[in-house]
Design a protein around this motif. Sequence first.
Motif, PDB file in Angstrom:
ATOM      1  N   ARG A   1       0.813  -1.224   0.000  1.00 42.56           N
ATOM      2  CA  ARG A   1       0.000   0.000   0.000  1.00 42.56           C
ATOM      3  C   ARG A   1       0.848   1.276   0.000  1.00 42.56           C
ATOM      4  NH1 ARG A   1      -5.312  -0.351   0.132  1.00 42.56           N
ATOM      5  NH2 ARG A   1      -6.274  -2.262   0.841  1.00 42.56           N
TER       6      ARG A   1
ATOM      7  N   ASN B   1      -4.308  -2.196  -5.405  1.00 43.99           N
ATOM      8  CA  ASN B   1      -4.416  -2.767  -4.063  1.00 43.99           C
ATOM      9  C   ASN B   1      -5.622  -3.676  -3.869  1.00 43.99           C
ATOM     10  OD1 ASN B   1      -2.149  -1.750  -2.320  1.00 43.99           O
ATOM     11  ND2 ASN B   1      -2.846   0.138  -3.255  1.00 43.99           N
ATOM     12  N   GLU B   2      -6.729  -3.347  -4.493  1.00 45.32           N
ATOM     13  CA  GLU B   2      -7.949  -4.133  -4.259  1.00 45.32           C
ATOM     14  C   GLU B   2      -8.129  -5.268  -5.258  1.00 45.32           C
ATOM     15  OE1 GLU B   2     -11.257  -1.451  -3.906  1.00 45.32           O
ATOM     16  OE2 GLU B   2     -10.280  -0.309  -2.313  1.00 45.32           O
TER      17      GLU B   2
ATOM     18  N   GLU C   1      -4.300  -7.386  -4.018  1.00 45.87           N
ATOM     19  CA  GLU C   1      -5.123  -7.775  -2.863  1.00 45.87           C
ATOM     20  C   GLU C   1      -4.355  -7.514  -1.558  1.00 45.87           C
ATOM     21  OE1 GLU C   1      -7.815 -11.378  -4.095  1.00 45.87           O
ATOM     22  OE2 GLU C   1      -5.764 -11.725  -4.838  1.00 45.87           O
ATOM     23  N   SER C   2      -4.001  -6.255  -1.375  1.00 41.79           N
ATOM     24  CA  SER C   2      -3.146  -5.839  -0.254  1.00 41.79           C
ATOM     25  C   SER C   2      -3.712  -6.157   1.118  1.00 41.79           C
ATOM     26  CB  SER C   2      -2.841  -4.345  -0.352  1.00 41.79           C
ATOM     27  OG  SER C   2      -2.097  -4.094  -1.513  1.00 41.79           O
ATOM     28  N   ASP C   3      -5.010  -6.280   1.243  1.00 41.87           N
ATOM     29  CA  ASP C   3      -5.569  -6.663   2.543  1.00 41.87           C
ATOM     30  C   ASP C   3      -5.158  -8.082   2.927  1.00 41.87           C
ATOM     31  OD1 ASP C   3      -6.744  -4.198   2.894  1.00 41.87           O
ATOM     32  OD2 ASP C   3      -8.713  -4.842   2.166  1.00 41.87           O
TER      33      ASP C   3
ATOM     34  N   PRO D   1      -0.283  -8.022   2.402  1.00 41.33           N
ATOM     35  CA  PRO D   1       0.150  -6.634   2.592  1.00 41.33           C
ATOM     36  C   PRO D   1       1.617  -6.353   2.246  1.00 41.33           C
ATOM     37  CG  PRO D   1      -0.076  -7.746   4.700  1.00 41.33           C
ATOM     38  CD  PRO D   1      -0.600  -8.693   3.654  1.00 41.33           C
TER      39      PRO D   1
END
Length: 182
Positions: A67, A81-82, A86-88, A91
């Motif tokens: 991020r 990111n989403e 898929e940074s969640d 990370p």
Amino acid sequence: MNKLLLFLILFATLAKTDTNKNQFIARQGQVTFFSYTSAENIEAKNNQVLSILDIDKNEIAISMLMRAFVFKKDLMYEHFNEAYIESDMYPKANFVGTIIDFDASKTESQTRIIRGNLTIHGITKPVEIKANIENINGKYNIFGDFKINVNDFQIQIPPILASNIAKTILVNFDFKYQSYEE
């Protein structure tokens, strides 16, 4: 999770205060990537990359938050990111490797291969990266570039956008190390 634990163990090993005279740290290394597309080029920069260099063991470790990449457009940041990285769920990206035939005592620039494992999007792949290494008054600079294939790291690109996103991404890196004691 095991790879993160391995990185933390390596980090802790390199951070020992009694042996850190030959260990160097880059707290604000830079990683950029570029992707040519027919619609619009995609470029991002991350200036918050942590790296540790151990010149006794010729080892290097790198960790960065995904991020922390900065894009020209907010929508690119959001999609990166989403939808793609898929940074969640993933990370960080990490690299742990060994610099082949590195001579820390040389003051002239050296071009060397760094062999190691690169983890992006939860996938770890062995890589060989050609890097330039400079020893300037006992401080080291390591820089270079390499390419990664999006498919190698199982980054899903929707079919409707596949023609607009390159399958190979150019990654540039630049680390300016200082003594761990500084």
